[in-house]
Scaffold this active site. Structure first.
Site, PDB file in Angstrom:
ATOM      1  N   ASP A 267     -51.024 -62.070  13.039  1.00 35.62           N
ATOM      2  CA  ASP A 267     -52.115 -63.043  13.060  1.00 35.62           C
ATOM      3  C   ASP A 267     -53.184 -62.763  12.004  1.00 35.62           C
ATOM      4  O   ASP A 267     -53.892 -63.669  11.572  1.00 35.62           O
ATOM      5  CB  ASP A 267     -52.761 -63.059  14.446  1.00 35.62           C
ATOM      6  CG  ASP A 267     -51.810 -63.552  15.523  1.00 35.62           C
ATOM      7  OD1 ASP A 267     -51.177 -64.595  15.313  1.00 35.62           O
ATOM      8  OD2 ASP A 267     -51.698 -62.881  16.574  1.00 35.62           O
ATOM      9  N   GLY A 268     -53.298 -61.516  11.568  1.00 35.52           N
ATOM     10  CA  GLY A 268     -54.376 -61.152  10.657  1.00 35.52           C
ATOM     11  C   GLY A 268     -54.320 -61.855   9.322  1.00 35.52           C
ATOM     12  O   GLY A 268     -55.363 -62.230   8.765  1.00 35.52           O
TER      13      GLY A 268
ATOM     14  N   SER B 233     -46.064 -62.968   8.825  1.00 40.77           N
ATOM     15  CA  SER B 233     -46.970 -61.850   9.091  1.00 40.77           C
ATOM     16  C   SER B 233     -47.370 -61.844  10.561  1.00 40.77           C
ATOM     17  O   SER B 233     -46.862 -62.613  11.368  1.00 40.77           O
ATOM     18  CB  SER B 233     -48.239 -62.001   8.244  1.00 40.77           C
ATOM     19  OG  SER B 233     -48.942 -63.182   8.645  1.00 40.77           O
TER      20      SER B 233
ATOM     21  N   THR C 240     -48.826 -59.583   0.046  1.00 42.70           N
ATOM     22  CA  THR C 240     -50.120 -58.938   0.244  1.00 42.70           C
ATOM     23  C   THR C 240     -49.924 -57.429   0.305  1.00 42.70           C
ATOM     24  O   THR C 240     -49.037 -56.940   0.986  1.00 42.70           O
ATOM     25  CB  THR C 240     -50.798 -59.440   1.531  1.00 42.70           C
ATOM     26  OG1 THR C 240     -49.979 -59.126   2.671  1.00 42.70           O
ATOM     27  CG2 THR C 240     -51.004 -60.945   1.470  1.00 42.70           C
TER      28      THR C 240
ATOM     29  N   GLU D 279     -59.484 -56.989  13.571  1.00 48.09           N
ATOM     30  CA  GLU D 279     -60.200 -56.176  12.588  1.00 48.09           C
ATOM     31  C   GLU D 279     -61.560 -55.776  13.154  1.00 48.09           C
ATOM     32  O   GLU D 279     -62.209 -56.550  13.849  1.00 48.09           O
ATOM     33  CB  GLU D 279     -60.399 -56.950  11.282  1.00 48.09           C
ATOM     34  CG  GLU D 279     -59.108 -57.325  10.569  1.00 48.09           C
ATOM     35  CD  GLU D 279     -58.403 -56.124   9.967  1.00 48.09           C
ATOM     36  OE1 GLU D 279     -59.075 -55.086   9.760  1.00 48.09           O
ATOM     37  OE2 GLU D 279     -57.190 -56.229   9.697  1.00 48.09           O
TER      38      GLU D 279
ATOM     39  N   ARG E 205     -49.889 -44.929  16.231  1.00 46.91           N
ATOM     40  CA  ARG E 205     -48.933 -45.929  15.734  1.00 46.91           C
ATOM     41  C   ARG E 205     -47.523 -45.374  15.631  1.00 46.91           C
ATOM     42  O   ARG E 205     -46.543 -46.129  15.680  1.00 46.91           O
ATOM     43  CB  ARG E 205     -49.409 -46.457  14.368  1.00 46.91           C
ATOM     44  CG  ARG E 205     -48.544 -47.555  13.792  1.00 46.91           C
ATOM     45  CD  ARG E 205     -49.213 -48.241  12.613  1.00 46.91           C
ATOM     46  NE  ARG E 205     -50.245 -49.161  13.060  1.00 46.91           N
ATOM     47  CZ  ARG E 205     -50.012 -50.417  13.414  1.00 46.91           C
ATOM     48  NH1 ARG E 205     -48.774 -50.888  13.398  1.00 46.91           N
ATOM     49  NH2 ARG E 205     -50.998 -51.200  13.786  1.00 46.91           N
TER      50      ARG E 205
ATOM     51  N   GLY F 167     -45.467 -59.735  12.943  1.00 43.89           N
ATOM     52  CA  GLY F 167     -46.477 -58.718  13.181  1.00 43.89           C
ATOM     53  C   GLY F 167     -46.374 -58.096  14.560  1.00 43.89           C
ATOM     54  O   GLY F 167     -45.355 -58.216  15.240  1.00 43.89           O
ATOM     55  N   THR F 168     -47.458 -57.462  14.979  1.00 50.33           N
ATOM     56  CA  THR F 168     -47.482 -56.778  16.270  1.00 50.33           C
ATOM     57  C   THR F 168     -47.862 -57.721  17.397  1.00 50.33           C
ATOM     58  O   THR F 168     -47.241 -57.741  18.446  1.00 50.33           O
ATOM     59  CB  THR F 168     -48.478 -55.604  16.221  1.00 50.33           C
ATOM     60  OG1 THR F 168     -48.107 -54.721  15.167  1.00 50.33           O
ATOM     61  CG2 THR F 168     -48.463 -54.843  17.539  1.00 50.33           C
ATOM     62  N   GLY F 169     -48.919 -58.540  17.169  1.00 50.65           N
ATOM     63  CA  GLY F 169     -49.419 -59.384  18.247  1.00 50.65           C
ATOM     64  C   GLY F 169     -48.753 -60.737  18.339  1.00 50.65           C
ATOM     65  O   GLY F 169     -48.196 -61.118  19.354  1.00 50.65           O
TER      66      GLY F 169
END
Length: 374
Positions: free
Chosen positions: A59-60, A57, A32, A335, A157, A89-91
């Site tokens: 969660d998004g 990835s 992606t 988002e 960030r 990912g981050t979360g």
């Protein structure tokens, strides 16, 4: 397999090597490159070729895949394809929730083995509706303090993961409060929360500007129809309400927002309900203490927090206390869903929904399927 190239390369390399060592057959790997790319890919895959879809990835990407599957004309079959997620990912709240429910510690290897074993469990899908606009969520929706931290901290960030802690402190000390109202249909056992609503409120939408009128139709193009959301008989629904000002409104389908934040200790993956955790007006020192207690979920024990389960819910967001023009951020699964501060919208793509008109959430119990440790 979906790999988010927007993530750091070394985050993705480790899980891919792990799968190779285990001789895991990956028929197709899709990278992606931009927002909603995974949604586009999931909407066009020939799903007969695959036993499941794995997201490497945060969660998004998982949420994008769910939305892509539900926008297909064969959505009823597509959404049953098992989904897996390897945390990069981050979360990583979904993986943390899955592993925690099985009594396993959070780790890359445990997440991979959960997919390899092939165990599956049902997963609720929430329809988030405003007029003709519809979005599908499998995780959470936030409005207020947590949404502000999640979205506004993006400008820091460069600080890495420390940006969340830094901005949480900044926002708590300079606490914002938001006017508005929450209307909900309580789950059994939670009828004592809020105040009764006298007027009749419908759970259905006809695509008009008010999400509480009429019926939700199939979304059709020529001879194809995509998922239209759950249907509910309004006859036995008794709505209740809570009025602001609010510090934070958190509506969740899963227990964890990230590896270290338990937002809904009583949440279940497929119980057909959403867990609401609402922080009422409170001093900034109390809000800071509640943020610190989110690690283990004990913050819900505070007298400033209302915690209950709902069948359906409507958010009527208002303006920030003390302002006649500025509202808050409504954030769904990481988002921006709607933003009340119009001065910031130039920096972002067009939002899915407008800030102000009611946004309604309804649950379709166990609609999706996800790989699970057991």
């Amino acid at each position: 397999m979906f790999i988010n190239l927007l993530l750091m390369k070394d985050r993705c390399r480790a899980p891919l090597c792990f799968l190779a060592i285990l001789n895991f057959k990956c028929e197709t790997s899709s990278e992606t490159n931009y927002r909603l790319h995974a949604q586009e890919i999931a909407g066009s895959l020939d799903l007969k070729k695959y036993d499941g879809i794995v997201c490497v990835s945060g969660d998004g990407i998982l949420v994008e895949v769910v939305n892509g599957l539900l926008q297909r004309d064969d959505w009823d079959k597509a959404i049953k394809v098992p989904l897996g997620i390897i945390p990069a990912g981050t979360g990583n709240g979904m993986v943390q929730g899955l592993l925690h429910s099985a009594g396993e510690p959070f780790s890359m290897s445990n997440a991979v083995f959960a997919i390899i074993r092939g165990h599956r469990r049902a997963l609720d899908v929430t329809s988030v509706v405003q007029g003709k606009t519809r979005f599908f969520s499998v995780m959470m929706l936030t409005w207020g303090l947590v949404a502000d931290i999640d979205i506004e901290s993006e400008k820091f960030r460069w600080m890495g993961s420390a940006r969340i802690d830094f901005y949480s402190l900044l926002r708590a000390v300079n606490l914002r409060r938001y006017n508005g109202r929450i209307l909900f249909v309580p789950a059994p056992g939670y009828e004592g929360f809020g105040d009764p609503v006298e007027q009749t409120i419908s759970c259905k939408s006809n695509g008009a500007t008010n999400a509480a009128e009429g019926d939700i139709p199939d979304v059709c193009n020529n001879e194809t129809c995509t998922y239209s959301g759950p249907s509910t008989d309004d006859a036995d629904l008794e709505w209740r309400s809570l009025k602001g000002p609010f510090v934070n409104v958190w509506i969740s389908n899963i227990a964890f927002a990230s590896e270290g934040v338990m937002i809904a200790p009583q949440a279940q993956f497929a119980d057909g309900y959403l867990d609401a955790a609402i922080i009422k007006d409170c001093p900034w020192s109390v809000a800071l203490g509640l943020l610190l207690r989110m690690k283990d979920g004990s913050y819900i024990e505070s007298p400033y927090v209302e915690y209950f389960k709902v069948k359906a819910l409507r958010i009527e967001p208002g303006l920030r206390v003390g302002s006649s023009t500025i509202g808050g951020i409504i954030d769904s699964d990481g988002e921006v869903l709607a933003r009340g501060d119009r001065s910031q919208t130039k920096e972002e793509p067009e939002h899915l929904m407008a800030y102000g008109p009611p946004i309604q959430l309804m649950v379709d119990q166990g609609l999706a399927t996800i790989f699970s440790p057991r």
